[in-house]
Each structure stands twice: as structure tokens, then as C-alpha cells.
Motif scaffolding. Structure first.
Motif, PDB file in Angstrom:
ATOM      1  N   ARG A  53       0.871  -1.159  -0.072  1.00 43.27           N
ATOM      2  CA  ARG A  53      -0.150  -0.093  -0.171  1.00 43.27           C
ATOM      3  C   ARG A  53       0.909   1.377   0.088  1.00 43.27           C
ATOM      4  O   ARG A  53       0.460   2.189  -0.712  1.00 43.27           O
ATOM      5  N   HIS A  54       1.940   1.288   0.715  1.00 39.65           N
ATOM      6  CA  HIS A  54       2.967   2.499   0.704  1.00 39.65           C
ATOM      7  C   HIS A  54       3.382   2.696  -0.669  1.00 39.65           C
ATOM      8  O   HIS A  54       3.649   3.658  -1.011  1.00 39.65           O
ATOM      9  N   VAL A  55       3.971   1.562  -1.405  1.00 41.56           N
ATOM     10  CA  VAL A  55       4.200   1.700  -2.555  1.00 41.56           C
ATOM     11  C   VAL A  55       3.150   2.297  -3.530  1.00 41.56           C
ATOM     12  O   VAL A  55       3.625   3.176  -4.085  1.00 41.56           O
ATOM     13  N   LEU A  56       2.115   1.855  -3.644  1.00 40.64           N
ATOM     14  CA  LEU A  56       0.959   2.384  -4.474  1.00 40.64           C
ATOM     15  C   LEU A  56       0.661   3.949  -4.189  1.00 40.64           C
ATOM     16  O   LEU A  56       0.676   4.853  -5.048  1.00 40.64           O
ATOM     17  N   GLU A  57       0.681   4.341  -2.678  1.00 40.60           N
ATOM     18  CA  GLU A  57       0.498   5.527  -2.364  1.00 40.60           C
ATOM     19  C   GLU A  57       1.638   6.539  -3.021  1.00 40.60           C
ATOM     20  O   GLU A  57       1.690   7.829  -3.254  1.00 40.60           O
ATOM     21  N   SER A  58       2.701   5.984  -2.982  1.00 43.26           N
ATOM     22  CA  SER A  58       4.183   6.747  -3.512  1.00 43.26           C
ATOM     23  C   SER A  58       4.049   6.863  -4.924  1.00 43.26           C
ATOM     24  O   SER A  58       4.649   7.938  -5.432  1.00 43.26           O
ATOM     25  N   CYS A  59       3.373   5.976  -5.670  1.00 41.61           N
ATOM     26  CA  CYS A  59       3.152   6.248  -7.123  1.00 41.61           C
ATOM     27  C   CYS A  59       2.174   7.358  -7.297  1.00 41.61           C
ATOM     28  O   CYS A  59       2.471   8.048  -8.266  1.00 41.61           O
ATOM     29  N   LEU A  60       1.286   7.651  -6.512  1.00 41.16           N
ATOM     30  CA  LEU A  60       0.287   8.594  -6.528  1.00 41.16           C
ATOM     31  C   LEU A  60      -0.113   9.216  -5.353  1.00 41.16           C
ATOM     32  O   LEU A  60      -1.092   8.971  -4.593  1.00 41.16           O
ATOM     33  N   PRO A  61       1.023   9.845  -4.813  1.00 40.10           N
ATOM     34  CA  PRO A  61       0.771  10.666  -3.435  1.00 40.10           C
ATOM     35  C   PRO A  61      -0.274  11.819  -3.438  1.00 40.10           C
ATOM     36  O   PRO A  61      -0.406  12.465  -4.629  1.00 40.10           O
ATOM     37  N   ASP A  62      -0.880  11.848  -2.370  1.00 43.22           N
ATOM     38  CA  ASP A  62      -1.992  13.037  -2.527  1.00 43.22           C
ATOM     39  C   ASP A  62      -1.148  14.363  -2.649  1.00 43.22           C
ATOM     40  O   ASP A  62      -0.169  14.501  -2.021  1.00 43.22           O
TER      41      ASP A  62
END
Length: 1501
Positions: free
Chosen positions: A137-146
């Protein structure tokens, strides 16, 4: 010539160094002195575990900022990965709550580096699996950070790394950790992000999905924000990519990281589209985002930097419109695709008809007139943006207005027009495109770096290449990917050959503008004349000519052996026609550092296929038994076939104003025959794609990677056999009991009668019911309820039917006591279905294979079995063991050219078997003649098989039936003597068996005597049965027809290599070849496509494939197939065999677990790699394993070899690694062994690089090769080449001292450690290899023993000393280094010479002995015995003295000079001499060893 070779070698070396700098190659010296090593020692290095400082997140921050993100990041990342940074520090300390961005990126980059190095990754994460979901999940969020997030937004380089890691996750779906996280991103729930009307349209077409959708909505009435974010992740990632892509300007500077990110993103999307589980729902979302259309309109496609991006976009376009039904996964035919296309066009026509009266003509036209791009542009060119929007909205392609949440959509006029045209233009059929593709590469493909990379592949960039992973969309997709990769791998090899040959010819521009050649090449000649002589009309429905032929004239003013090679070009050999127009003047030297094409002026390359050489009358000289005519002079003309597809394309270009390439060819190049079969294999694959590939239904889904991996296991097959006859598999009843330890055995006979062979009935297998017998069916159902829970085996001993009275009639018996797992493998192979047998080294894979073949042969006498292996050597080993079993040799057939190496006097080739049948027929007819005389029958009954058949029917059978009637009357007779007399009197064939052991009837009861009579009659009956089979050979007159009949009808066991199967498939299919079972040995070494082709060597019968069993035996823990190009090997995963892929998919395997090759101690060096590997009992019982190795204190040892005169590894040519110190040390130990008395054939010397192999050969040639006291070892070769072989004693040189190199591949380590039976001595730099994580299990054991060679000098071969015996320290000698060993061997040799002097006869004694010998004047010296020395044949031939010389002189031993001394600079001179000899050898053989050792993985095919 010599100077040019040196220049080429130096230039190639410079290129190599540059490549390795790019790749971040790490040396031990750099690592040890670096700050990273110091930090690792303080915090995570396993060697300093007790002194570690506590965990600190600041350390990770500092390393990330200073080392990983720096300009030299590639080298630093490599160093960190080697230090076990991820395993020991990053992942064990990862916590989502406290992990920083630097911590996350460090893990991601380390994981990517491991993937690049192709070492294991997921086992690290599996050690702490509970943290992985949060990490993902951390990887996904870093691909598309808010945008409002506290954390800084990832840079483009970081996002590229994150994207690469995400792609690795999706490509590792066999790992449960990855599968659980990745599948949620591409499930049906992601359709939440579709336009509502588009979603409704899709659900309307698939009612089944509507049910799932309603269930999903009901389950998640109020979804959490996290769930919604996850469902929109893929769409948001695409939108973000489109924003980045469309921000690239049409002109001006461009950030390389931007282009790299765009390329990696397309690679990620292509990989998602190329797998059915990920594309099923994602394809609709991708289509709704219109990524392809927007990418086609982007400026990057039209820029020079966007060439690779454009190629990747073409691949993506291909896969988004692939011929597959996303719902069912079924392959779509051309007809199905046409119907879908018509549906789209008619929907568009309806929309236009309703909205735009001005386009009424388009709406009412037939589809064929409006579905091409030109027509669509003409019709829609006049519409404005609003009109285009109305049509697109009607088709649910775009929303009504650009508003949240669809504000990212484009509604501008150029986009909408391109969207409608791209969506509705007719796509070219994949099959048509494939059939119109030329099979020979041209200059555009050969030197395209994005398609055929030539540099050392670092893995830092992506390529426009297909990948072979776990799953494929359809069989068509499977074949297409393999076709493209096989074609490009061949192209890479062709490019190497062209560059080598043309650069040797040194084309220069003359003063008048013509081409002159300043050099020469063995494999190429200047063309004297070229003319296209025939262009045949196309076949109906085709555009290409049906045939194009040309004549190529050359002048063979070359050495005799080269002239012979050119004249021996055979039909179907492939050559290349090359045009060069050099711009360099006379005398210009070729510089390998510069690009190839500008230097030689290469313009065009075209392939051709030889039809034959023309004779003086212009006719093709046919190949045949007759010797070829000797043509006068040096002028030769070859008739060749050109590629019709390529000729058509060239003619089309000619009409468009291009030059005529067929008027300018000036070089003809040939290739080595073994490397030149690519065209035949490509034609086979293309032919498969044009025919209906009927794979057995039980195999189809498994081959594509879907469904239950165990579906084809015999236990899940509906036709599993309940009763099996194991023939000679079991040696006795005790063996049987031990083979099934968990089963209950039931046998009604008393113990003394329980003799083999056995028929086993497995009661846990359901009985196949007979539908005609209702009562029996009910009974069986009742039984089945009881049997299904009981796991018992009914044992029924039975007797072989005696075949005659002669001792030779007794069947050959198996003598191997198989282990329980081997028995399970044999049982699985006898059952229908797919059987995978994993055989570690020394576990008897070949014996299991042979027993399976034998049992199938006896259990299924009407079935035919095909044996396929990777190499001729393995096939011959298998075949030799088959010949030793009870299989009638008339049913054996060996196809291919390797049959000559069979160690037997019998010929098992097609024509050899025909000759055998004809000879056997004559022998049998002679026996019929003898029988006729014995029976007193007149006439010519033994003239033909037909007359013999009549004789059997009317004379033999009549007498036998009469005898049966006569003897039946006396069955109650009790007196054995009287009974025997009756049998001897009434038996009609007693006279025929007069030469058999007497008396003929030895029994004492009626039944025994009758059995003897029946066995004797069976012998006679078999004669006539065989003659009936041979009858066809009387009707067929030519050897060709007879050999075809033998292949199609007579042979039951047919053996060939996978290459032969690929080359000859079309011929075999046309002959009507049939088989029921396939057994593949060395399966893990065979290319995926070469494993698949043998499944389809026969046409389907009634639409079904008759294949019943597929047995694959191999070891995926040893080396894979050889792929020379690093990019295809690593990026495309072309080295993955089908066997390995099936194991990765989870297909059940039988893992053999008992090794009987090596000592238990040596086996421990590699047994850790396998699930379970134990030692067989004989390893502890036989004397050879109990005894110590003479002269050595240990049975295996790792000997540390330091630099000699400051030099460790050297590299005289790129990737041609050598290590003089190790080479001299290995040779010294070999000489020591020979002086002790070790037989030379029991010692092999292995090394991990070709360069070291050549150096060791040179040293042995100089030191001891010609010395009869020492001679040559059994083999000096590379580890890769020695796979599948073994020897008692193995000496291994690891060569490298700066970097681990390709030994880091554990599979190569397993092969190296498992070749020795009794003694293994490894020479290498201990400090380098002991720190490598992948090798630690082995090197921990090796380093537990002394790292200096420990000898027992007073020992001799053979020794009585046992391995368990302790040796006193005084009796041991520890060798400090190579120089000391060389000095010691020198002293031992001189002492040996002194001993020999005392045993040699004196001059006077020799003269006296010679005077007593009888000799003739004319044969003076002819009878001199030829001295045999153990050395390579080519070297031996060069040194053989001419016959007829003077009488042999007194024996004088070859002196060995001590050339190794610490105070003399001799070794450097020795190395220089060795390198000079190598250069001379390179010039004589024409081709320097330029091939990359690490690239080619030691390929010497």
C-alpha cells in the motif's frame, strides 16, 4: 593480420570496460575499502553480528541521500545489494507507521537490483510476510501521493523505480504474497471508475458479470475511502501518465528521466494486457481512458527520442486488440474478429444515420468500402468538434461534458477524430501479417538496438521485446512470442557473423569508386556475378511470387579445405547476400570501437537458401549416393531461393523510387551448419500457427498457465489405470514392500511363491464402470464406497511366458533396486497424464526414464513412444540403456545425425534399421527352410514372407492342433517318465529343436510338460509373426519407402533430439507419423518452443490429439537453455524452459530423493538446494566410498589462491577471463595426482570461463601433455559444457578475483559442485566468494576445512587408508601457495625419474633384445608400435610421427622444468607466451574469442 587482431582485441576490451562501468560491476577491492563496507560492518553484516550498533533510521536516510540517489548510483546500489542491506537491515526493520520515504525507496531499489541480477527476491519478503500488505500500500501511495500529503512527491526517477517494482509484482503472480495484493487492483471492482453509460453497456453484453456487479454493490453499500482509492488507482495512474506524456514539448530539450518513465509505463501496461487474469477487466478501463489514441497524438512519438516509445506503443496496440474473448479466455478466429469489427462499424453507421443526414452515404455504404483509414478520414474530415463529440457520446466513448469525476477527458476535435478512426479502422489479421513477414532479417532489423541489443545488457532500460513469463493469452500468443524471440535471437547471432566476416574482408573504396577487398574471410567471398533467373507467378489468393530463384557466381581462390567447405554447401543451407559501398580509402584499418556500418559502408542484407551448385551445363548438382562431379577451375555458381515475401517488399519499394538491392550484392556469406537451422525452425512455428493446433484437452490450460495445475496429474485423470504390470521393476517382494511404505499390500500367495514380476491393483483407484452391465455397475458403486477410503494394493505375481528352449530366449532383466520415489515416478509415467520428475544430480533420472519406457512398451504393446532430449549425448546414453532391457530391437529407431556416436556395432538409424529388417528377414526365412526340412514338407515355402505365411497356416498350425488333441487324452497320466516319452514322441517339432539344450522336455507333470511344448511352439510362432510384419518390405522396393514404413508402422520407440523434431516436423506430419506417449529427458535444458513442438508432430485424429502420456524429466536447479544475447535471456526470460515454468505454476512433481553418485560429504555441498536429497546405502558400503583419496587429507577442499606477481584475474579479450595462478595450481595438482598413480581418465578439470579453459589446455600442452608419464586428463572444459557428465575426481578453477561474475547463478554452482564422485578440489579467491549471499550455503561448508591444500605425501594410488582414519600431523603437508606446489611436484617428478632409471634396460640389453626380433627389410620400421598418449585428438594428430622411420630409440622420459619460482619473473613471461600462442591460434582459426563469456553463459554448442 596479426596487428589487426591485436587492435581488434584491444578495442573490444575498451568497449567491454565501458560496458561494465555502465553496469556498475563491483570488485572485491573496491568493496572492502569502501565506506559502505564500513557501515555494513557496523550495522548489518552477518560477519560482525555480535558487534552491531542499534538500528537507526538516520543511517537509512543518509545512505539513500548520499549513495543511492547519487550520480554513481548504479555502482553503489550494486554494492549495497551485495552487502545484504535489504535482507539484514531494511526489511527486518520496516514498519509502515515509522517508515520514511527513503526507507521505502531503498527497499524498492534493492528489490529491483535483485531482479536485475536475477537472484531470489520474494524469499526475503516471505520471512516477514505480515508487513507486506502495508508495504505494498505504501508503494501504491508513493506512485500517486495526495497533493496535500505531508510526504514529498516522488521524483520521476523514483516513480520509475516504483513502477518497475509494481510490474515485478504483477509478473510474480505465482507468489501468494504478490497475488493477494495485486489481484485487487485489477478485479471487477475497478469498473467503479468507468463512465456510467459505458459500464452499463459492458454489463449488458455480459449478463454473468452483471450478477457479480450487483453482488459487489450489495456487499459494499458504503465503501471506505481506502477501498475507493484502490479501485480508482489504475485509472488515476493512467491519467497521471497522460498528463506527463502530454507535457513533453514537440521540440527542444527533454528530460531523459521523463522518456524513461513513459517507456516503463507502457511496458507495465503491456505486461498487464498480456496476461488474462490482469487484462480481463483492466482492458475495458484502458479502452475507456483512450490511452493509445492520446499517446499516438503526443509529441514524443514524433521525436527521435521517442523511437522506443513508438515501438512499445505498437506492441500495446497489438495486445489491446488481441484475438481473445476477455470473458471466456477463448481464442477468436479471423471470422470472429471480423464479426466484432462489423458490429463496431454498424454501431457507428447507426449513430451517423440518426444524427447527421449529411453523412447518409457513409451510413448506407457496405462495411468493406468504409472501414479503412483513408475512407474514414474522408467521411469524418468535414465534421466539426461538436459533431464528432455527438457521435462519440452516442457510442459511449466520452462523457457529455468535461466535469468531475471525468474532467481529465479530452473533447478537442483532433482527438475525437483520431479516436473514431482508430477505433473503427480494420485491423490487419495477425496471421496474414505473419505469413507476409520475411523470415530472413534485413539490415533494418539486424542493427536496430531497441529490438536486437548488442551492448552488454544492464537491465536499466526496457526493450520492445515480448516476454515469456508464466501465462499466455492463447496458443497463438504463445507461438507468436516464441516465434519473435527465436527470430531475434537468431538475428543477433547472424549480426555477429556478418560483422566478423565483413570486417575481415576490409572493404575499401577504389580510386574509380568501385569496391576492393583488402582482407579475406573463411565464411565470406566476393560475388563475381548475381542474377535473378526466375520469378514465378503468385499462388491464387497470394500477393507474393510463389518462387524466386537467383544464380550467384563466386571465385574459390582459397585454400583447399576452405574450397571444400564452400563446395559442400548442401540443399537448404542458408547464406546471406550483402551489399557494401565503402567510403574508406585504401589501407584504412577497421576499428571495432567505432560503429560497424559506417566503416564498411554496409547497405543491405538479404537471406537466401541454397538449392545447389551448378555443373558445367548449368544444371543443379543433386545430393545423392553418387560422388559429386569434380568441376574444373575456380569459378562456381550457386542456384539459390530468395525469400518471396522480401522480394515483393523490395519490388514495392523499387516502384516508390528506392534502389534495386538485387543489382548491387558483392559479398556472399555462409554460416556454420550447426548454427544455421533458424529458418527451418521458424517455418515450423509459422506452419503450426497456420494449422489448427490441437493440444490434448487435459494439457491445454496448463500449457497456457491457467486452471488447476494438478489437473493433468494421473490421480486426477478420468482414465487412470487401476491395474498395472510392473514387469522387472521389482527385484523381490521385500523390494516391493519398501517401495510402498504407506500402503497396505495384499497377496493371497504364500511368501515363498511371491516372486516377481508383479501385477499391482491399486484399490484406491475407482473402477471404470461398464455401462452395459447394470448389476455390475451397482456392485462396483458399493465397492467404490469402501475402496475410496482404503489405500491398499493387491499384489498378483505372474510368470513370463517362456519364449523358447534356447538360453538367448530368456528376457533381459532390470538389476536396479529402485527407491520408493523412483517407483512413484515410474508408476506416474505408466499412467496417463502429465508427469514431471525432478532429478537432482546422481538420482538415476536416466534409469527411471528407461524403466518407464520398458513398462509402457510391455503394458501397451500397440502404443508408440517418442523420446526427445536436448543433446545427442543424452539421447545416446538413454538409448544404450534401452538396448540393455527386454525390448525387441526391431522396434527401436534413432533419428538424427547423433546416431554415429552410439557405442554399439548395431545401426539404429532409419537405413540401419531397414538393413537390419532385411537381414533379419533372410535369417527368419532360413529358419522356416530348416523347419520345412524338419517337418519333411516339400515345396518352396521359405521363398518369401507370403509363402512362409501359407506354410505356417497349412502345415505348422495343423500339426500343432493335432498334437494338442493327441496329448490332451493323456492329461490324467501320473507316471512322469511315460508322460515325457509321450511328449517327445508326439511333439511334431522335436527335430527342429535338435540344436537346443537337451532333453527338450524336462518337467515331471503334465502341466509343466505342456508349458514347455507351448513355449517351443511360441518360438516358432514368433518367427512367422515377425515375417508377417516384414512382409511390407518385400512390396516396398526403395530404401526411402522402406524407411518411411519403418518410421510410421514398425518402430514402437522412436528417439530424436528436440532440434531434429523442430526441423523435421513438416516431413513427419506429411508421412502420417503417429505416437501416443512422449518422454523428454533434460527437459530443463530445452527451450520452451522446442519443448512444445514435439507435442504436435502428428495430425489430429477426428479433431483430437492422440497423446496419452507426457513424461518430463529434468532439474530446474541446474543450468537452463543457452541464450547468447543477454537481453533476450534476462529481459525476455527466454532462458526459462517449459519444465521450469510448469514447476513455477505449481504442477505436481515427483522429486527423486536418493543420490548414488557422490560421497555424502560432497553431496552436502549442493543437497541444500533440493527439498530432500539423501544418500543411497551403497554410498556407505562400497569400498571406493570408504577409502580416502590417495595423497589428499580431505575428500573435498576449497584452496585459496592469491595474486601471483600482483596479478589475479586478467582479460586479454572481452569476457575472456583468465587466472594464471589458478591455472598453474590446478595443473600442478593434476600432475601430482598422476605421479601418485591416478588414472588420467578419472580426472577432469573444469573452469567457469572459456578463457581459463584455453589457458589450462595451453599449460598442460607445454608442461606434461606429451609426457607419457602424465599425459592429458579426461576432459578440460567449462562447467556449463560438462553438465550431465561426471568423473571420480574434479579440479575446478573459479577464475574471478575482482567480482563474483556469473557463478552467482546458484544453478551454475550446483552443476559445478555435483560433477565429482570421490574428490572435489576447488581453486579460487575465498574472500570474494564467501561473502556472496547466494553461495553461502556451499561456501560455509567449504570454508570449514583448511583453505590451504593439505597433502599426504607418502600415499599412493590405490590407497588402503580409509576416509575415517586419522592422519598424524607429521604425515601431512600443507601447501602455502601455487609456487610451493609447483616446486614440490617438480621434486616428486625428478624422484620418480630416478626410480624409473633403475628399472629401464641398458643400451646393451636393448641391442640384444632387438637382435633377437625377427624383421623384414621391406617392413623395416613399419611394425614400430604406435605410442598412445592421452591428449586431445587434434593435438595428437599434429604430433604423430610419419610411418616407416628408423627403429625406436631408447626410452628417454620427457623432462619437466620447474618454471615456477618466486624469485624469477618467469610466470609473467609464461602468461605472455600463452596469450601470444592464443593470438596465433585465433588467426589460424580466423575468429578471435570475442563472444561474451557472461553473455553466452559458456555456450559452446
Amino acid at each position: 593480420m596479426k596487428r589487426r587482431s591485436q587492435t581488434r582485441a584491444q578495442a573490444a576490451k575498451d568497449n567491454s570496460n565501458k560496458s561494465k562501468e555502465m553496469a556498475g560491476t563491483l570488485t572485491l577491492a573496491q568493496f572492502s575499502s569502501d565506506v559502505i563496507w564500513q557501515v555494513a560492518s557496523q550495522y548489518w553484516s552477518p560477519d560482525t553480528k555480535s558487534d552491531h550498533l542499534p538500528y537507526s533510521a538516520k543511517v537509512i536516510e543518509r545512505i539513500y541521500n548520499e549513495e543511492i540517489g547519487g550520480s554513481h548510483s548504479s555502482r553503489r546500489i550494486n554494492m549495497l545489494e551485495f552487502s545484504q542491506y535489504m535482507e539484514q537491515y531494511l526489511w527486518p526493520n520496516y514498519q509502515r507507521e515509522t517508515a520514511t520515504h527513503a526507507h521505502l525507496m531503498s527497499i524498492v531499489i534493492m528489490a529491483n537490483e535483485k531482479f536485475r541480477e536475477r537472484v531470489q527476491v520474494w524469499n526475503v519478503f516471505e520471512e516477514q510476510p505480515e508487513q507486506y500488505p502495508d508495504f505494498f500500500r505504501h508503494v501504491l501511495e508513493s506512485c500517486l501521493p495526495d497533493k496535500g500529503a505531508k510526504e514529498a512527491r516522488s521524483t520521476l526517477r523514483e516513480r520509475t523505480s516504483l513502477l518497475m517494482f509494481l510490474n515485478h509484482c504483477f509478473n510474480s503472480m505465482e507468489i501468494e504474497l504478490c497475488r493477494e495484493q495485486a489481484k485487487r487492483l485489477v478485479s471487477l471492482s475497478m469498473w467503479h471508475c468507468l463512465q456510467p453509460r459505458r459500464r452499463e453497456q459492458e454489463l449488458r453484453e455480459v449478463p454473468e458479470w452483471r450478477k457479480y456487479w450487483k453482488r459487489l454493490l450489495k456487499k459494499d453499500k458504503d465503501p471506505k475511502a481506502e477501498v475507493l482509492w484502490e479501485r480508482h488507482f489504475m485509472q488515476n495512474l493512467i491519467i497521471d501518465f497522460l498528463d506527463i506524456l502530454e507535457s513533453i514539448p514537440a521540440e527542444g530539450e527533454i528530460n531523459p528521466c521523463l522518456v524513461h518513465y513513459c517507456e516503463r509505463f507502457l511496458e507495465f501496461i503491456i505486461d498487464l494486457e498480456a496476461l488474462l487474469p490482469t487484462r480481463r477487466f483492466f482492458n475495458t478501463v484502458l479502452d475507456d481512458c483512450h490511452l493509445i489514441v492520446r499517446a499516438l497524438l503526443s509529441p514524443l512519438v514524433r521525436r527521435e527520442e521517442g523511437k522506443l516509445f513508438g515501438q512499445l506503443l505498437d506492441m500495446l496496440k497489438f495486445y489491446t486488440r488481441f484475438e481473445i474473448n476477455d470473458v471466456t479466455g477463448n481464442s477468436l478466429t479471423d471470422h470472429d474478429m471480423t464479426q466484432l469489427h462489423y458490429k463496431k462499424i454498424t454501431s457507428l453507421q447507426r449513430a451517423v444515420f440518426a444524427k447527421f443526414p449529411s453523412l447518409r452515404v457513409f451510413a448506407l455504404s457496405n462495411v468493406a468500402t468504409v472501414d479503412n483509414r483513408e475512407s474514414l478520414e474522408q467521411h469524418f474530415g468535414g465534421l466539426d468538434g461538436e459533431g464528432l463529440k455527438q457521435i462519440a457520446t452516442f457510442l459511449n466513448l466520452v462523457p457529455d461534458e468535461v466535469a468531475a469525476p471525468f474532467e481529465w477527458h479530452r473533447l478537442d476535435e483532433p482527438f475525437l477524430r483520431e479516436l473514431l478512426i482508430t477505433r473503427h479502422e480494420k485491423r490487419c489479421s495477425q496471421l496474414e501479417a505473419l505469413n507476409e513477414m520475411p523470415l530472413y532479417p534485413t539490415e533494418q532489423v539486424v542493427w536496430d538496438e531497441n529490438v536486437v541489443p548488442s551492448e552488454y545488457f544492464t537491465g536499466d532500460c526496457c526493450l520492445a521485446l515480448p516476454k515469456l513469463n508464466l501465462q499466455f493469452l492463447t496458443l497463438h500468443d504463445y507461438l507468436l512470442r516464441n516465434f519473435n524471440l527465436f527470430r531475434l535471437e537468431s538475428t543477433y547471432e547472424i549480426r555477429q557473423d556478418i560483422e566478423d566476416a565483413v570486417s575481415r574482408m576490409l572493404p575499401w573504396k577504389s580510386e574509380d569508386g568501385d569496391v576492393v577487398f583488402g582482407g579475406w574471410a573463411r565464411m565470406a567471398l566476393p560475388i563475381a556475378s548475381f542474377a535473378v533467373v526466375e520469378v514465378a507467378k503468385p499462388h491464387i489468393g497470394e500477393k507474393k511470387p510463389s518462387r524466386v530463384r537467383a544464380d550467384v557466381g563466386v571465385t574459390l581462390s582459397v585454400r583447399r579445405e576452405i574450397k571444400t567447405e564452400w563446395e559442400n554447401l548442401r540443399k537448404h543451407d542458408v547464406c546471406f547476400l550483402i551489399t557494401v559501398k565503402p567510403t574508406q580509402p585504401y589501407g584504412t584499418k577497421y576499428n571495432p570501437r567505432e560503429p560497424f556500418i559506417p566503416q564498411v559502408g554496409l547497405v543491405s542484407v538479404r537471406g537466401c537458401e541454397v538449392e545447389g551448385m551448378l555443373d558445367a551445363n548449368g544444371r543443379v548438382v543433386e545430393d545423392g549416393p553418387e560422388p559429386r562431379p569434380q568441376l574444373p577451375g575456380e569459378q562456381r555458381c550457386y542456384r539459390v531461393w530468395l525469400d518471396s515475401n522480401q522480394y515483393r517488399l523490395d519490388m514495392d519499394d523499387l516502384q516508390d523510387g528506392a534502389d534495386d538491392v538485387y543489382e548491387s550484392f558483392n559479398i556472399l556469406m555462409r554460416r556454420k551448419p550447426k548454427e544455421n537451422n533458424f529458418k527451418a525452425v521458424l517455418e515450423t512455428i509459422r506452419h503450426l500457427m497456420n494449422t489448427e493446433c490441437v493440444v490434448p484437452p487435459w494439457l491445454h490450460d496448463i500449457l497456457l498457465g491457467y486452471g488447476d495445475p494438478g489437473a493433468a496429474h494421473y490421480s486426477n485423470m478420468p482414465n487412470q489405470e487401476r491395474s498395472l504390470e510392473f514387469n522387472d521393476t521389482f527385484l523381490d517382494y521385500e523390494h516391493l514392500k519398501r517401495s510402498f511404505p504407506s500402503d497396505e499390500l495384499k497377496c493371497e500367495l504364500p511368501e515363498e511363491s511371491r516372486l516377481p514380476p508383479y501385477r499391482l491393483i491399486f484399490e484406491d483407484v475407482p473402477v471404470q464402470k461398464d455401462s452395459d452391465d447394470k448389476e455390475r455397475e451397482d456392485d462396483e458403486e458399493k465397492k467404490e464406497q469402501v475402496v475410496s477410503v482404503s489405500k491398499s494394493i493387491v499384489v498378483q505375481p505372474y510368470k513370463y511366458e517362456a519364449r523358447g528352449p534356447y538360453p538367448s530366449d530368456k528376457p533381459k532383466q532390470n538389476s536396479i533396486r529402485f527407491t520408493p520415489t523412483q517407483i512413484e515416478a515410474i508408476r506416474a509415467g505408466m499412467q496417463p497424464g502429465l508427469t514431471l520428475v525432478v532429478g537432482p544430480p546422481g538420482t538415476g533420472k536416466t534409469d527411471v526414464a528407461v524403466q518407464i519406457i520398458s513398462n509402457i512398451y510391455h503394458n501397451q504393446p500397440n502404443q508408440r513412444t517418442l523420446i526427445v532430449t536436448h543433446s545427442n549425448q543424452a539421447l545416446n546414453q538413454l538409448f544404450e540403456k534401452i538396448m540393455a532391457l527386454d525390448i525387441d530391437e526391431r522396434h527401436l529407431l534413432r533419428l538424427g545425425h547423433g546416431e554415429e556416436a552410439l557405442e554399439t556395432e548395431k545401426d539404429y538409424s532409419r537405413y540401419g534399421r531397414v538393413n537390419y529388417v532385411l537381414a533379419k528377414r533372410m535369417d527368419l526365412l532360413n529358419q522356416v527352410q530348416r523347419l520345412q526340412e524338419a517337418l519333411g514338407v516339400s515345396g518352396d515355402n521359405a521363398y518369401t514372407c507370403e509363402t512362409a505365411g501359407y506354410f505356417y497356416l497349412y502345415n505348422v498350425m495343423a500339426r500343432w492342433e493335432k498334437f494338442q488333441d493327441q496329448i490332451r487324452v493323456h492329461q490324467e497320466e501320473a507316471d512322469p517318465e511315460k508322460l515325457r516319452a509321450l511328449f517327445e514322441k508326439d511333439f511334431p517339432f522335436g527335430k527342429f529343436f535338435a540344436d537346443a539344450p537337451q532333453p527338450l522336455f524336462k518337467g515331471s507333470t503334465y502341466d509343466e510338460l505342456l508349458a514347455t511344448a507351448e513355449s517351443n511352439f511360441r518360438f516358432i510362432s514368433d518367427i512367422f509373426t515377425e515375417l508377417e510384419e516384414f512382409r511390407a518390405f518385400e512390396l516396398l522396393r526403395t530404401g526411402l519407402d522402406r524407411s518411411k514404413y519403418l518410421l510410421v508402422k514398425e518402430a514402437k520407440i522412436i528417439a530424436m533430439t528436440c532440434t531434429h523434431a523442430a526441423l523435421k516436423r513438416k516431413e513427419l506430419v506429411n508421412l502420417g507419423f503417429r505416437y501416443d506417449n512422449i518422454l523428454m529427458e533434460e527437459s530443463a535444458q530445452i527451450l520452451e518452443i522446442e519443448t512444445f513442438i514435439p507435442l504436435l508432430l502428428q495430425n489430429p485424429l477426428d479433431g483430437l490429439n492422440r497423446l496419452k502420456r507426457w513424461i518430463m524429466i529434468g532439474d530446474h536447479h541446474q543450468l537452463p537453455p543457452v541464450i547468447k544475447n543477454m537481453a533476450f535471456q534476462k529481459y525476455s526470460n527466454m532462458e526459462q524452459s517449459l519444465f521450469t515454468r510448469l514447476v513455477r505454476l505449481g504442477v505436481p512433481t515427483v522429486d527423486l530423493d536418493g543420490q548414488g553418485r557422490a560421497r555424502a560429504s560432497i553431496c552436502s555441498l549442493y543437497k541444500w538446494r533440493y527439498k530432500k536429497l539423501e544418500d543411497l546405502q551403497h554410498i556407505f558400503e562400497r569400498d571406493e566410498y570408504k577409502q580416502a583419496n590417495p595423497g589428499f587429507a580431505h575428500d573435498y577442499q576449497l584452496i585459496n589462491v592469491e595474486d601471483f606477481k600482483g596479478v589475479g584475474e586478467s582479460e586479454p579479450n572481452p569476457y575472456f577471463y583468465q587466472n594464471l595462478a589458478e591455472a598453474e595450481y590446478v595443473v600442478a595438482v593434476y600432475m601430482y595426482m598422476r605421479l601418485l598413480g591416478y588414472p588420467a581418465e578419472k580426472v577432469s578439470i573444469l573452469t567457469t570461463y572459456n578463457g581459463q579453459k584455453h589457458l589450462i589446455r595451453d599449460i598442460i600442452g607445454a608442461r606434461c601433455g606429451n609426457n607419457p608419464l602424465i599425459g592429458w586428463p579426461h576432459k578440460i572444459t567449462t562447467v556449463d559444457k560438462y553438465q550431465g557428465q561426471q568423473n571420480d575426481y574434479i579440479l575446478i578453477s573459479l577464475v574471478r578475483t575482482k567480482a563474483v561474475g556469473h557463478l552467482r547463478d546458484v544453478r551454475r554452482l550446483v552443476v559445478a559442485m555435483s560433477r565429482a564422485r570421490l574428490g572435489l578440489y576447488v581453486f579460487g579467491r575465498v574472500s570474494l566468494f564467501r561473502n556472496c549471499l547466494e553461495l553461502q550455503n556451499t561456501f560455509k561448508l567449504l570454508t570449514q576445512r583448511p583453505l590451504k591444500l593439505v597433502l599426504v605425501p607418502d600415499d599412493s594410488y590405490p590407497t588402503k587408508r580409509l576416509s575415517a582414519d586419522a592422519v598424524a600431523d607429521k604425515a601431512l603437508k600443507s601447501v602455502e601457495n601455487m609456487s610451493e606446489m609447483a616446486q614440490y611436484v617438480y621434486e616428486q617428478y625428478m624422484a620418480k625419474m630416478e626410480e624409473l632409471k633403475d628399472t629401464l634396460p641398458s643400451e646393451e640389453e636393448l641391442r640384444a633384445m632387438r637382435s633377437k626380433l625377427p624383421h623384414e627389410e621391406e617392413d623395416d620400421g613399419a611394425a614400430a608400435p604406435e605410442e598412445v598418449t592421452e591428449e586431445p585428438p587434434q593435438k595428437r594428430a599434429a604430433k604423430e610421427p610419419p610411418a616407416g622411420k628408423k627403429a625406436p630409440e631408447v626410452f628417454k622420459p620427457t623432462p619437466i622444468l620447474n618454471e615456477i619460482a618466486m624469485d624469477e619473473p618467469e610466470p609473467e613471461k609464461s602468461q605472455a607466451q600463452t596469450q601470444q600462442e592464443m593470438q596465433i591460434q585465433e588467426e589460424s582459426t580466423e575468429k578471435p574469442p570475442q563472444e561474451s563469456e557472461e553473455k553466452t553463459q559458456e555456450a559452446e554448442s
